[in-house]
Design an enzyme around this catalytic site. Structure first.
Site, PDB file in Angstrom:
ATOM      1  N   TYR A   1     -15.196  54.564 140.989  1.00  0.00           N
ATOM      2  CA  TYR A   1     -13.988  55.174 140.440  1.00  0.00           C
ATOM      3  C   TYR A   1     -14.141  55.448 138.937  1.00  0.00           C
ATOM      4  O   TYR A   1     -13.882  56.565 138.465  1.00  0.00           O
ATOM      5  CB  TYR A   1     -12.790  54.254 140.693  1.00  0.00           C
ATOM      6  CG  TYR A   1     -11.466  54.823 140.225  1.00  0.00           C
ATOM      7  CD1 TYR A   1     -10.786  55.759 140.995  1.00  0.00           C
ATOM      8  CD2 TYR A   1     -10.897  54.420 139.014  1.00  0.00           C
ATOM      9  CE1 TYR A   1      -9.575  56.281 140.573  1.00  0.00           C
ATOM     10  CE2 TYR A   1      -9.689  54.940 138.589  1.00  0.00           C
ATOM     11  CZ  TYR A   1      -9.028  55.864 139.363  1.00  0.00           C
ATOM     12  OH  TYR A   1      -7.832  56.384 138.931  1.00  0.00           O
TER      13      TYR A   1
ATOM     14  N   SER B   1      -8.433  59.042 133.649  1.00  0.00           N
ATOM     15  CA  SER B   1      -7.897  57.687 133.696  1.00  0.00           C
ATOM     16  C   SER B   1      -8.404  56.920 132.483  1.00  0.00           C
ATOM     17  O   SER B   1      -9.465  57.247 131.929  1.00  0.00           O
ATOM     18  CB  SER B   1      -8.353  56.980 134.978  1.00  0.00           C
ATOM     19  OG  SER B   1      -8.032  55.608 134.958  1.00  0.00           O
TER      20      SER B   1
END
Length: 243
Positions: free
Chosen positions: A124, A111
């Site tokens: 995350y 990501s």
């Protein structure tokens, strides 16, 4: 981990039906990838029923989107189990056959949040940073030991409009559409590209993190890109959102 098994099974069937309608043969397996032994058992079943896996795409993820002090211990552990530890179990399950044939392709879906720490994402972002490190180290190990025909592609997308980050309001760019991301990934895999950052021009902003003083970088994130403001509306698909 606790999932709506019926909903997941329905989604798998829908995906399989769609692929078979296009002429592909499709097998689906329902596996909790946070459980190492379940992954290894499923991998053996896949190899027996389908054959050796040529392309492995590690693309599971969950997000809670809470500040560190609001995260539960269980949420942190779950994020690590799904977002990064599962990569070890799946890769270790299927890599030996790739090594025997010196052929295959491993795709790690990270990501942009794994390149730039994001508000509400201490868990995350950290796991996505780990995905980048895992992938780059694996690439080095394979090349050093002569497995030149096992290719690796690291995919780092911006927000994707799947519902995983529902409620977030990106200020820099609109959310990416799933089809665009999927098509871009396929192109990168076919071209054996090492890195695939989506959209491509996001990479222009990343060097600023290294070149600018830390305080100035924070001011850029806070006042220009408005990173915290982007995440504060998060509602996702539930308490912990699967991607």
């Amino acid at each position: 981990m606790s999932w709506n098994i019926q909903a997941v099974s329905h989604t798998l069937k829908g995906t399989a039906d769609a692929l078979e309608a296009e002429g592909y043969r499709c097998h689906t397996y329902l596996v909790d990838i946070s459980e190492r032994e379940r992954v290894y058992e499923a991998a053996k079943k896949v190899q027996q029923e389908v054959g050796n896996v040529q392309v492995l795409i590690n693309n599971a993820g969950i997000v809670a989107c809470r500040t560190l002090w609001d995260l539960s211990d269980k949420a942190i552990e779950s994020t690590y189990a799904v977002n990064i530890l599962s990569h070890y179990w799946t890769t270790r399950a299927f890599l030996p056959e790739m090594m025997n044939a010196n052929s295959g392709h491993i795709v790690t879906v990270g990501s942009v949040a794994g390149m730039l720490g994001t508000y509400g994402c201490t868990d995350y972002s950290a796991t996505k940073f780990a995905c980048v490190g895992f992938h780059e180290a694996l690439f080095t190990e394979l090349k050093t030991h002569g497995y030149d025909n096992i290719h690796t592609t690291l995919v780092c997308p911006y927000y994707i409009n799947t519902g995983m980050f529902a409620g977030c309001r990106p200020r820099l760019l609109p959310m990416l559409e799933p089809k665009y991301v999927a098509d871009s990934m396929v192109r990168s895999i076919l071209k054996n590209e090492v890195n695939c950052t989506l959209p491509d021009h996001v990479r222009m902003f990343l060097p600023l993190k290294c070149l600018l003083p830390a305080k100035m970088c924070w001011e850029l994130m806070y006042r220009v890109i408005k990173g915290p403001e982007t995440m504060m509306g998060f509602r996702g698909r539930g308490k912990a959102t699967a991607g």
